[in-house]
Design a protein around this motif. Structure first.
Motif, short mmCIF file in Angstrom:
data_model
loop_
_atom_site.label_atom_id
_atom_site.label_comp_id
_atom_site.label_asym_id
_atom_site.label_seq_id
_atom_site.Cartn_x
_atom_site.Cartn_y
_atom_site.Cartn_z
N SER A 105 42.52 38.37 35.41
CA SER A 105 43.51 39.36 35.82
C SER A 105 44.96 38.87 35.77
CB SER A 105 43.23 39.82 37.26
OG SER A 105 42.00 40.47 37.34
N TYR A 140 37.10 42.54 36.36
CA TYR A 140 38.47 42.00 36.45
C TYR A 140 38.45 40.90 37.49
CZ TYR A 140 39.17 46.44 34.12
OH TYR A 140 39.05 47.50 33.26
N VAL A 151 44.98 46.88 38.45
CA VAL A 151 43.71 47.26 37.84
C VAL A 151 43.87 48.44 36.87
CG1 VAL A 151 41.42 48.22 38.32
CG2 VAL A 151 42.27 46.32 39.66
N GLU A 152 44.72 49.39 37.26
CA GLU A 152 44.92 50.58 36.41
C GLU A 152 45.39 50.15 35.02
OE1 GLU A 152 46.65 50.20 39.42
OE2 GLU A 152 44.87 51.04 40.38
N SER A 155 42.64 48.34 33.11
CA SER A 155 41.65 49.32 32.69
C SER A 155 42.12 50.08 31.46
CB SER A 155 41.38 50.29 33.84
OG SER A 155 40.41 51.20 33.47
N GLU A 156 43.41 50.41 31.47
CA GLU A 156 43.97 51.17 30.36
C GLU A 156 43.88 50.38 29.05
OE1 GLU A 156 47.69 53.06 31.46
OE2 GLU A 156 48.21 53.01 29.31
N ASN A 159 39.70 48.77 28.89
CA ASN A 159 38.53 49.64 29.08
C ASN A 159 38.80 51.08 28.65
OD1 ASN A 159 36.02 50.54 29.82
ND2 ASN A 159 36.38 50.43 32.04
N LYS A 162 35.98 53.56 29.28
CA LYS A 162 35.63 53.76 30.69
C LYS A 162 34.18 53.41 31.02
CE LYS A 162 39.73 54.77 31.61
NZ LYS A 162 40.39 53.48 31.66
N GLU A 165 33.53 49.34 35.77
CA GLU A 165 34.42 48.18 35.90
C GLU A 165 34.48 47.73 37.35
OE1 GLU A 165 38.07 49.71 34.22
OE2 GLU A 165 38.36 51.11 35.87
N GLU A 167 36.27 44.90 40.32
CA GLU A 167 37.22 43.85 40.69
C GLU A 167 36.41 42.70 41.27
OE1 GLU A 167 40.80 44.92 42.86
OE2 GLU A 167 40.30 47.02 42.53
#
Lengths: 195, 159
Positions: A105, A140, A151-152, A155-156, A159, A162, A165, A167
């Motif tokens: 991360s 993550y 995280v957003e 993810s974008e 991932n 989608k 996922e 943490e």
């Protein structure tokens, strides 16, 4: 490719933890090893360098109990994350049933995450697999560190399809079993469909 | 490939086990393992119960995969055999039908020559069995896992 033995009534599935160097793949396995009952696990094997960097793979066999009279066993593998071990990474993906991509991360590792994910996709293709059709989860990791990407945003970038996922802080175990369970579930669900 | 998943039935495993048992006796080896290239143990004979066969199978498969990688790089089709010589125990590995690894662990009770001789015969027999398996029709059989419920899967994780 799961291995179903009607003689010993066993299902064996292969899960691979993939990700950039030092993202925590081995730490995930070590935590699972430490927290699993002795009768449910085999020996954990680490083929590592003297400085404890994975050289070839880590291996941990887990026995999860019975499902419809079949003993369910998962063989967990990690790949060496360092870029120059690519030939070894390809070998470990052979016969894979499910993949967990462990992302680091930290802000400064974003580039390495992207590169490793791209490498995963290419190496799977070489073996005739499509990442979008395989049981697949993303973790993550290192959420406890100060300089993490939200995280957003992770993810974008990492991932887009989608997939599930999670943490995690693999050193303390946060998220480790959630990740494993989600992946194992997907693999078993795939088996239900008839592979 | 047999099918997307490798499936082995009792009759096939029994035949493979017979070959392994016979090889253990004829070669006077300590242990015989029949492992698939992905590291799954199919059959074991001799003193296998004294060993961590799960780890051994995985490492043997890793070893064969690495050697296969070397073969590819030097444009050799495949190394069909490997030999690891130890002070007490030695290991002889052979690839059968391109997808199975026959592992023989032996000590001073026998010789490498005898092991090689007996392995050659066993490999022929195993090749026959795996050729038959490859020929067998795609299973119209009931998928026993089709009835797995979400609850079954959840139960695996409850302890």
């Amino acid at each position: 490719m799961s291995f179903i033995n009607y003689s010993s009534r066993e299902i064996n599935c292969k899960l691979v933890y993939y990700g950039p160097g030092l993202c925590g793949k081995t730490t995930n396995l070590q935590y699972i090893y430490n927290k699993t009952r002795p009768d449910a696990k085999g020996k954990m094997i680490s083929l590592a360098t003297e400085t404890e960097r994975t050289l070839f793979f880590d291996f941990l066999p887990l026995s999860l109990g019975e499902i419809r009279g079949f003993r369910t066993r998962f063989h967990l593998y990690t790949v060496p994350g360092q870029v120059f071990y690519d030939a070894s990474r390809k070998l470990i993906l052979k016969g894979v049933d499910g993949v967990c991509f462990v992302a680091d991360s930290q802000m400064e590792r974003m580039e390495a995450n992207i590169e490793s994910l791209e490498n995963l996709r290419v190496n799977l293709q070489e073996q005739g697999y499509d990442l979008d059709k395989l049981p697949y989860v993303i973790q993550y990791n290192k959420r406890d560190l100060p300089n993490v990407v939200p995280v957003e945003e992770l993810s974008e970038v990492l991932n887009p399809t989608k997939v599930p996922e999670f943490e995690a802080v693999a050193t303390t175990g946060k998220g480790v079993f959630d990740t494993l369970k989600a992946l194992a579930k997907q693999v078993l669900t795939e088996l239900r469909k008839g592979g | 490939m047999l099918s997307p998943n490798a499936v082995m039935y009792e009759e096939e495993v029994r035949k493979i086990q017979e070959v392994a048992d016979k090889l253990a006796v004829d070669s006077r080896a300590r242990t015989i393992l029949v492992v698939d290239k992905n590291g799954q143990l199919i059959a074991a004979a001799g003193n296998a119960h004294e060993l961590d066969t799960t780890s051994l199978s995985s490492l043997v498969a890793g070893n064969v995969a690495a050697t296969g990688g070397i073969a590819k790089l030097i444009e050799e089709e495949e190394f069909t055999g490997q030999f690891h010589e130890g002070k007490g125990i030695s290991v002889h590995l052979s690839i059968v039908a391109r997808r199975i690894i026959l592992v023989v662990l032996f000590d001073k009770n026998t010789t490498h020559g005898l092991v090689r001789l007996r392995v050659r015969k066993a490999v022929e027999e195993l090749e026959k069995i795996f050729a038959e398996m490859a020929q067998r029709p795609q299973q119209p059989q009931v998928n026993v896992f089709a009835e797995i419920t979400d609850a079954d899967i959840d139960n695996l994780f409850n302890d």
